[in-house]
Design an enzyme around this catalytic site. Structure first.
Site, PDB file in Angstrom:
ATOM      1  CD  GLU A 110      -2.901  -1.238   2.264  1.00 15.66           C
ATOM      2  OE1 GLU A 110      -2.378  -1.667   3.314  1.00 15.66           O
ATOM      3  OE2 GLU A 110      -4.091  -0.895   2.174  1.00 15.66           O
ATOM      4  CD  GLU A 130      -3.482  -6.182   3.666  1.00 17.32           C
ATOM      5  OE1 GLU A 130      -3.539  -6.932   2.669  1.00 17.32           O
ATOM      6  OE2 GLU A 130      -2.841  -5.110   3.672  1.00 17.32           O
TER       7      GLU A 130
HETATM    8  N1  3HC Z   1       4.526  -7.659  11.575  1.00 13.75           N
HETATM    9  C1  3HC Z   1       5.249  -8.045  12.655  1.00 13.75           C
HETATM   10  N2  3HC Z   1       6.102  -9.090  12.634  1.00 13.75           N
HETATM   11  C2  3HC Z   1       6.229  -9.753  11.470  1.00 13.75           C
HETATM   12  C3  3HC Z   1       5.529  -9.388  10.319  1.00 13.75           C
HETATM   13  C4  3HC Z   1       4.647  -8.288  10.391  1.00 13.75           C
HETATM   14  N3  3HC Z   1       3.948  -7.861   9.313  1.00 13.75           N
HETATM   15  N4  3HC Z   1       5.859 -10.234   9.325  1.00 13.75           N
HETATM   16  C5  3HC Z   1       6.761 -11.087   9.841  1.00 13.75           C
HETATM   17  N5  3HC Z   1       6.986 -10.791  11.141  1.00 13.75           N
HETATM   18  C6  3HC Z   1       7.929 -11.454  12.060  1.00 13.75           C
HETATM   19  C7  3HC Z   1       7.600 -12.918  12.291  1.00 13.75           C
HETATM   20  O1  3HC Z   1       6.671 -13.072  13.337  1.00 13.75           O
HETATM   21  C8  3HC Z   1       8.958 -13.482  12.640  1.00 13.75           C
HETATM   22  O2  3HC Z   1       9.226 -13.125  13.970  1.00 13.75           O
HETATM   23  P1  3HC Z   1      10.087 -14.092  14.926  1.00 13.75           P
HETATM   24  O3  3HC Z   1      11.399 -14.237  14.254  1.00 13.75           O
HETATM   25  O4  3HC Z   1      10.098 -13.385  16.212  1.00 13.75           O
HETATM   26  O5  3HC Z   1       9.322 -15.404  14.964  1.00 13.75           O
HETATM   27  C9  3HC Z   1       9.909 -12.671  11.746  1.00 13.75           C
HETATM   28  O6  3HC Z   1       9.178 -11.486  11.410  1.00 13.75           O
HETATM   29  C10 3HC Z   1      10.314 -13.367  10.466  1.00 13.75           C
HETATM   30  O7  3HC Z   1       9.120 -13.796   9.799  1.00 13.75           O
HETATM   31  P2  3HC Z   1       9.066 -15.188   9.014  1.00 13.75           P
HETATM   32  O8  3HC Z   1       9.605 -16.271   9.867  1.00 13.75           O
HETATM   33  O9  3HC Z   1       7.698 -15.334   8.486  1.00 13.75           O
HETATM   34  O10 3HC Z   1      10.131 -14.889   7.853  1.00 13.75           O
HETATM   35  P3  3HC Z   1      10.112 -15.375   6.347  1.00 13.75           P
HETATM   36  O11 3HC Z   1      11.354 -14.850   5.761  1.00 13.75           O
HETATM   37  O12 3HC Z   1       9.815 -16.833   6.269  1.00 13.75           O
HETATM   38  O13 3HC Z   1       8.854 -14.645   5.652  1.00 13.75           O
HETATM   39  C11 3HC Z   1       7.399 -12.796   5.101  1.00 13.75           C
HETATM   40  C12 3HC Z   1       8.829 -13.258   5.491  1.00 13.75           C
HETATM   41  C13 3HC Z   1       7.032 -13.351   3.725  1.00 13.75           C
HETATM   42  C14 3HC Z   1       7.402 -11.308   5.057  1.00 13.75           C
HETATM   43  C15 3HC Z   1       6.382 -13.334   6.139  1.00 13.75           C
HETATM   44  O14 3HC Z   1       6.859 -13.009   7.427  1.00 13.75           O
HETATM   45  C16 3HC Z   1       5.006 -12.784   6.018  1.00 13.75           C
HETATM   46  O15 3HC Z   1       4.240 -13.250   5.205  1.00 13.75           O
HETATM   47  N6  3HC Z   1       4.658 -11.784   6.846  1.00 13.75           N
HETATM   48  C17 3HC Z   1       3.331 -11.237   6.960  1.00 13.75           C
HETATM   49  C18 3HC Z   1       2.918 -10.471   5.743  1.00 13.75           C
HETATM   50  C19 3HC Z   1       1.536  -9.912   5.953  1.00 13.75           C
HETATM   51  O16 3HC Z   1       0.598 -10.602   6.225  1.00 13.75           O
HETATM   52  N7  3HC Z   1       1.406  -8.592   5.797  1.00 13.75           N
HETATM   53  C20 3HC Z   1       0.161  -7.933   5.943  1.00 13.75           C
HETATM   54  C21 3HC Z   1       0.061  -7.390   7.316  1.00 13.75           C
HETATM   55  S1  3HC Z   1      -1.523  -6.702   7.617  1.00 13.75           S
HETATM   56  C22 3HC Z   1      -1.433  -5.158   6.973  1.00 13.75           C
HETATM   57  O17 3HC Z   1      -0.470  -4.806   6.358  1.00 13.75           O
HETATM   58  C23 3HC Z   1      -2.596  -4.284   7.224  1.00 13.75           C
HETATM   59  C24 3HC Z   1      -2.584  -3.052   6.403  1.00 13.75           C
HETATM   60  O18 3HC Z   1      -3.393  -3.233   5.284  1.00 13.75           O
HETATM   61  C25 3HC Z   1      -3.102  -1.865   7.149  1.00 13.75           C
END
Ligand code: 3HC
Ligand code: NAI
Length: 707
Positions: A110, A130
């Site tokens: 975004e 999301e």
């Molecule tokens: N917020 C906070 N922590 C997050 C995070 C996030 N968005 N994404 C990942 N983390 C943390 C994980 O909990 C993990 O923490 P830990 O080491 O303490 O366990 C660390 O970051 C590493 O994450 P992964 O083990 O998942 O690392 P990968 O390299 O395997 O994957 C990734 C990376 C593809 C970015 C994956 O973490 C992911 O899919 N993250 C979430 C993406 C997501 O859903 N984003 C949307 C959020 S909602 C939003 O944006 C709302 C908005 O519209 C207003």
């Protein structure tokens, strides 16, 4: 090049007339309050700086931005909130270029959509996931994405939560250019310089009109999506709101559309589903944190042996081949080996037929597969997984053989569902090298892997199990040794509760309907028909001599099995499956058998409401889960939730049985258990852990934090 400001979470550095703002917030550059504040300050300062003519946004480390900071959800919002930050970026008087590498997801995408130009590096992954967290894109994504890619494509992206590659994003209109260089800074500077040379100015996504120009088509796409969501999203809250927000993008001026998006986003944020899905997200990432990985390094696994090429052995072989490792399969004779090989090949044949795998990929995987009827073929293997049928004596004999042929340091694993891993380990001279690797069927598809750590399992053996799971892209959960480990042990308890309700008056169809209404894809009797009643029957017969006489034994399943009604594969079980149908029909003969059993057992049937069925089913599950936890079979409550979610169909939006128990309140669960215990104390006695937590005003979540 001159430095203008160093702000911690976002570093701003000027390269002549281009200001590069780099988000640097490990591990994944999530948009926490500090990042938002720094970004807002850097963009604001850039407006006032006459030396800056263009702005480049990049991320440090492996990703651009992984999205909003999920840990902040449910806490009071800290300004600047993300939608306002995005508007501020879009309002920049100087062109803003976002350079995307790694993950550009959710709020991260975004931010990029609010920038004026987008460049993607090779390997970038773009998405609005999301929905998987019970949310909708709440920082303008529902309004800006349709303006760039059209309503249909934006809906597909947001409703599926899928990631697009850089190339797909270019085709979809989400990005303007693919960078040939792999360095984000070089790519951003090159693009910005070219832009300035061409006198390119800010180009605001809110003003884009082409992709939504055909308004009737866009509205038709939202109508179709609304229908699809109503049919398929099974109780989920946010998908219908995503469609509503996209409709607003089509029908309303941009700022009004943003207002609609915000209101819908806040509804989602407040929903228990969001809490459940976010819990599931973090729970899945916690499971790999085990004490053994702090104490020891995993052993290397380059070659894998598998004993037994039946349903599980073949599925495990596919999972291992898919991870790029070679497999040698050992079976008892040539015919069985040929069947095992054919099972493996069949999985790939189907994928090729469906166009999901190229023929050369199939050939490459099968080239890594070899088979033998001699245990000596396993001499090179670093890890050997036994997957023969569920019989202790047979497994002991296999492990004695493995002990003979395995090289020193090889890890020996059993895929047993219930049997005592410690006893199996004791059949070898090196019990420290033995563990359980409990895969779920189909093993090449199901993500869950219970890593069963026995009394004598060495830390590096356990660590190897976890590292192996990571290679296979599975979700490993550490389990201790007991009958059924985490998942099957808890399953046995709630199946027993279901059987008791069936004998006491609820039909299997009522029970299945109630369990589906709770959010499971199918009920326990549908599941048994699918798996085949003969497997459970064999187990019950084997256990008959040691069955606890104090526990009630419902015989209805035995009556069906005695008739050869094993479920789908025999055309009837609890349901009828005429002409190989996969959808079962209710069977009056089954109801008659149940009536006869009630009579025999001296039960006067009584009616059950759907709510009561659900409460008993869940209470049995939660109570047994509490015992599993208390006995240290599971490390933490959230591990049990992950097992239920990824192995047993528990509805993800409810977060798992123990998250659900917390949301209901432990005193309420305890009160139910005490009520049921009046009828049958042997089964319903509340777990001491549940009593203790409820008494202390604590919940399972508090134990997660302590784990
Ligand atoms: N917020 C906070 N922590 C997050 C995070 C996030 N968005 N994404 C990942 N983390 C943390 C994980 O909990 C993990 O923490 P830990 O080491 O303490 O366990 C660390 O970051 C590493 O994450 P992964 O083990 O998942 O690392 P990968 O390299 O395997 O994957 C990734 C990376 C593809 C970015 C994956 O973490 C992911 O899919 N993250 C979430 C993406 C997501 O859903 N984003 C949307 C959020 S909602 C939003 O944006 C709302 C908005 O519209 C207003
Ligand atoms: P299966 O009956 O499909 O396959 C067993 C295979 O082992 C047969 O091909 C048989 O020829 C072979 N075999 C038997 N003795 C052997 C020996 N001494 N040496 C080499 N091969 C031998 O059984 P399935 O369903 O694959 O189950 C295997 C194990 O996996 C069992 O312990 C079971 O409890 C467990 N399991 C099964 C699940 C399922 O859904 N089927 C799920 C999780 C675990």
């Amino acid at each position: 090049m001159t430095d203008s400001a160093s702000t911690g979470a976002a570093l701003a550095r000027r390269y002549e007339d281009v200001l590069v703002i780099t988000i640097d917030h490990p591990p994944v550059n999530a948009l926490s309050a500090a990042v938002r504040a720094d970004l807002a300050a850097a963009v604001r300062d850039a407006q006032a700086d006459p030396q800056v003519r263009a702005i480049v946004l990049t991320g440090a480390g492996r990703n651009f931005i992984a999205g909003a900071d999920i840990r902040e959800f449910g806490k009071p919002p800290q300004p600047p909130i993300l939608p306002n930050l995005c508007n501020q970026i879009e309002a920049s008087a100087k062109p803003v270029v976002a350079v995307l590498h790694g993950a550009a997801l959710g709020g991260g995408l975004e931010v990029a959509l609010a920038a004026h130009y987008r460049v993607a590096l090779p390997g970038a992954r773009l998405g609005l996931p999301e929905v998987t967290l019970g949310l909708l894109p709440g920082a303008g994504g529902t309004q800006r994405a349709p303006r760039l890619m059209g309503a249909q494509a934006a809906l597909d992206l947001m409703l599926s939560g899928k990631h697009l590659s850089a190339e797909e994003a270019l085709d979809a209109g989400l990005v303007d250019s693919l960078a040939s260089e792999s360095d984000a800074l070089d790519a951003g500077l090159a693009y910005a310089r070219q832009l300035l040379a061409l006198r390119g100015g800010p180009r605001r996504t809110r003003d884009a009109t082409a992709a939504l120009a055909d308004k009737p088509a866009a509205l038709a796409a939202t109508d179709a999506a609304a229908d699809r969501v109503a049919r398929t999203s099974r109780g989920l809250f946010s998908p219908a709101r995503i469609v509503e927000a996209v409709r607003a993008a089509i029908e309303l001026p941009f700022d009004e559309g943003l207002g609609v998006e915000r209101a819908l986003f806040l509804q989602c944020l407040d929903s228990p589903q969001r809490a459940g899905l976010v819990h599931a997200f973090f729970a899945e990432r916690e499971t790999a944190k085990i004490p053994e990985l702090k104490q020891a390094r995993p052993r290397g696994v380059e070659r894998v042996g598998i004993v037994g090429g039946g349903t599980m052995g073949a599925g495990i072989a596919v999972a291992v081949l898919d991870a790029g490792l070679p497999v040698v399969m050992v079976e008892q004779d040539d015919a069985a080996l040929e069947r095992g090989r054919a099972r493996v090949a069949h999985v790939y044949d189907l994928l090729v037929d469906k166009g999901r795998m190229r023929a050369d990929e199939r050939a490459a995987r099968l080239a890594r597969f070899t088979g033998s009827t001699h245990y000596d073929a396993l001499a090179d293997a670093d890890l050997i997984i036994e997957a023969i049928f569920e019989d202790m004596d047979a497994k002991l004999a296999v492990f004695a053989q493995l002990d003979r042929v395995a090289k020193p340091g090889a890890v020996l694993a059993t895929n047993t569902s219930y049997l005592d891993v410690d006893r199996i380990a004791a059949a070898t001279r090196g019990p420290a090298d033995v563990l359980g690797l409990h895969f779920f069927s189909p093993a090449n598809v199901m993500k869950l892997l219970e890593v069963v750590v026995g009394r004598q399992t060495a830390p590096d053996t356990a660590a190897t199990g976890f590292e192996f799971a990571r290679k296979l892209r599975k979700i490993p959960v550490r389990a201790g040794v007991c009958d059924g480990f985490i998942g099957n042990r808890i399953l046995a308890a709630y199946r027993q509760a279901a059987d008791m309700m069936m004998e006491d008056g609820a039909s299997p169809y009522d029970i299945d309907a109630a369990v589906r209404a709770f959010g499971y894809p199918m009920g326990p009797y549908q599941m048994m028909d699918l798996a085949g009643g003969d497997i459970g029957w064999a187990t019950r017969k084997r256990r008959a001599p040691t069955r606890d006489p104090a526990l009630r034994y419902v015989q209805i399943a035995d009556r069906l099995c005695e008739r050869g009604w094993f479920g789908q594969k025999t055309g009837r079980g609890y349901y009828l499956y005429p002409d190989g149908a996969r959808q079962g029909q209710q069977d009056p003969d089954v109801l008659a058998i149940i009536d006869a059993e009630r009579l025999r057992a001296g039960v006067r049937p009584r009616p059950y409401t759907q709510e009561e069925i659900q409460r008993r089913y869940l209470a049995a599950m939660i109570n047994e889960a509490a015992n599993v936890l208390r006995q240290g079979i599971a490390l933490r409550p959230s591990d049990i939730d992950v097992v239920a979610l990824s192995g047993y169909g528990f509805p993800r939006y409810r977060g798992g049985p123990l998250h659900y128990a917390d949301s209901v309140g432990l005193p309420a669960i305890l009160a139910d258990l005490r009520e049921y215990a009046k009828e049958d104390p042997a089964f319903w006695t509340p777990s001491p852990l549940l009593v203790e937590l409820a008494g202390a005003g604590r919940d399972f979540t508090s134990l997660n934090r302590a784990a």
